[in-house]
Design an enzyme around this catalytic site. Structure first.
Site, PDB file in Angstrom:
ATOM      1  N   ARG A  59       1.039  -1.066   0.341  1.00 18.49           N
ATOM      2  CA  ARG A  59      -0.281   0.238  -0.123  1.00 18.49           C
ATOM      3  C   ARG A  59       1.124   1.208   0.027  1.00 18.49           C
ATOM      4  O   ARG A  59       0.109   2.323   0.116  1.00 18.49           O
ATOM      5  CB  ARG A  59      -1.198   0.275   1.065  1.00 18.49           C
ATOM      6  CG  ARG A  59      -1.936  -0.803   1.172  1.00 18.49           C
ATOM      7  CD  ARG A  59      -2.619  -1.283   2.228  1.00 18.49           C
ATOM      8  NE  ARG A  59      -2.260  -2.370   2.923  1.00 18.49           N
ATOM      9  CZ  ARG A  59      -2.011  -3.357   3.500  1.00 18.49           C
ATOM     10  NH1 ARG A  59      -2.928  -3.133   4.538  1.00 18.49           N
ATOM     11  NH2 ARG A  59      -1.575  -3.970   4.152  1.00 18.49           N
ATOM     12  N   GLU A  96       2.687  -5.297  12.945  1.00 19.61           N
ATOM     13  CA  GLU A  96       1.519  -5.351  14.493  1.00 19.61           C
ATOM     14  C   GLU A  96       0.711  -6.714  14.509  1.00 19.61           C
ATOM     15  O   GLU A  96       0.373  -7.647  15.284  1.00 19.61           O
ATOM     16  CB  GLU A  96       0.436  -4.558  14.046  1.00 19.61           C
ATOM     17  CG  GLU A  96      -0.534  -3.903  15.197  1.00 19.61           C
ATOM     18  CD  GLU A  96      -1.480  -3.209  15.197  1.00 19.61           C
ATOM     19  OE1 GLU A  96      -2.147  -2.964  14.188  1.00 19.61           O
ATOM     20  OE2 GLU A  96      -2.716  -3.514  15.630  1.00 19.61           O
TER      21      GLU A  96
END
Ligand code: AMP
Length: 170
Positions: A59, A96
């Site tokens: 992204r 994460e």
């Protein structure tokens, strides 16, 4: 940017239980907001103080290439395993919701002296730290990082000794 937040959708327990996934693809479905966002990302000091942009798969490529076009700064890429040909520099990281490795083409980092790291989102900071390590191992300077979103409760920015610019704190 008041219209930005409404274009970001949160998916709970994706890709793993306990993760609130921020889907940024709504932004590129609204070219007006996307343009405003790219102008804002392009005009900050991290980009101005860099010779080139390094964007992170996948992204990060969306925002990095638009900033590159807007600012006429060259862009190089950090990619996941098995995607880049040629001689590579590699570094492991944890993010994460997992672990990974990022690579850059050695000769792409030889060309410029300072880099602005561009990605969609800053969470724990592991991904951006990985790219910063690759840049520094090549003897080059990190001007800072620029992301669309920063997840404040994870305090990723405390890992960094360079400026951290985020367009939306969540
Ligand atoms: P981190 O290394 O923990 O800062 O994670 C940042 C990278 O993982 C970015 O490339 C993001 O695309 C992705 N990421 C991490 N957490 C999320 C999240 N909650 N929503 C969307 N993308 C995320």
């Amino acid at each position: 940017m008041k219209n930005l937040e409404r274009l970001i959708k949160t998916y709970y327990d994706f890709p793993k239980k306990g993760i609130a996934f921020k889907d940024i693809f709504g932004i590129i479905q609204d070219p007006e907001v996307f343009r405003e966002l790219i102008l804002k990302m392009s005009s900050n000091k991290v980009i101005k103080n860099s010779e080139a942009i390094i964007s992170i798969e996948a992204r990060g490529f969306i925002f990095g290439s638009a900033i590159s076009l807007q600012t006429s700064k060259p862009m190089v890429v950090a990619r996941k395993p098995g995607k880049l040909p040629g001689e590579l520099l590699k570094e492991n990281y944890s993010l994460e919701y997992g672990k990974g490795t990022l690579s850059v083409q050695k000769d792409s980092l030889e060309k410029f002296n300072s880099y602005a790291i561009v990605d969609d989102l800053l969470a724990t900071g592991g991904t951006i730290e990985c790219v910063a390590n690759l840049i520094r191992k090549s003897g080059k300077r990190v001007s800072g990082s620029v992301t669309v979103i920063e997840l404040m409760e994870l305090n990723g920015r405390c890992r960094f000794d360079f400026p951290v610019e985020s367009m939306l704190c969540m």
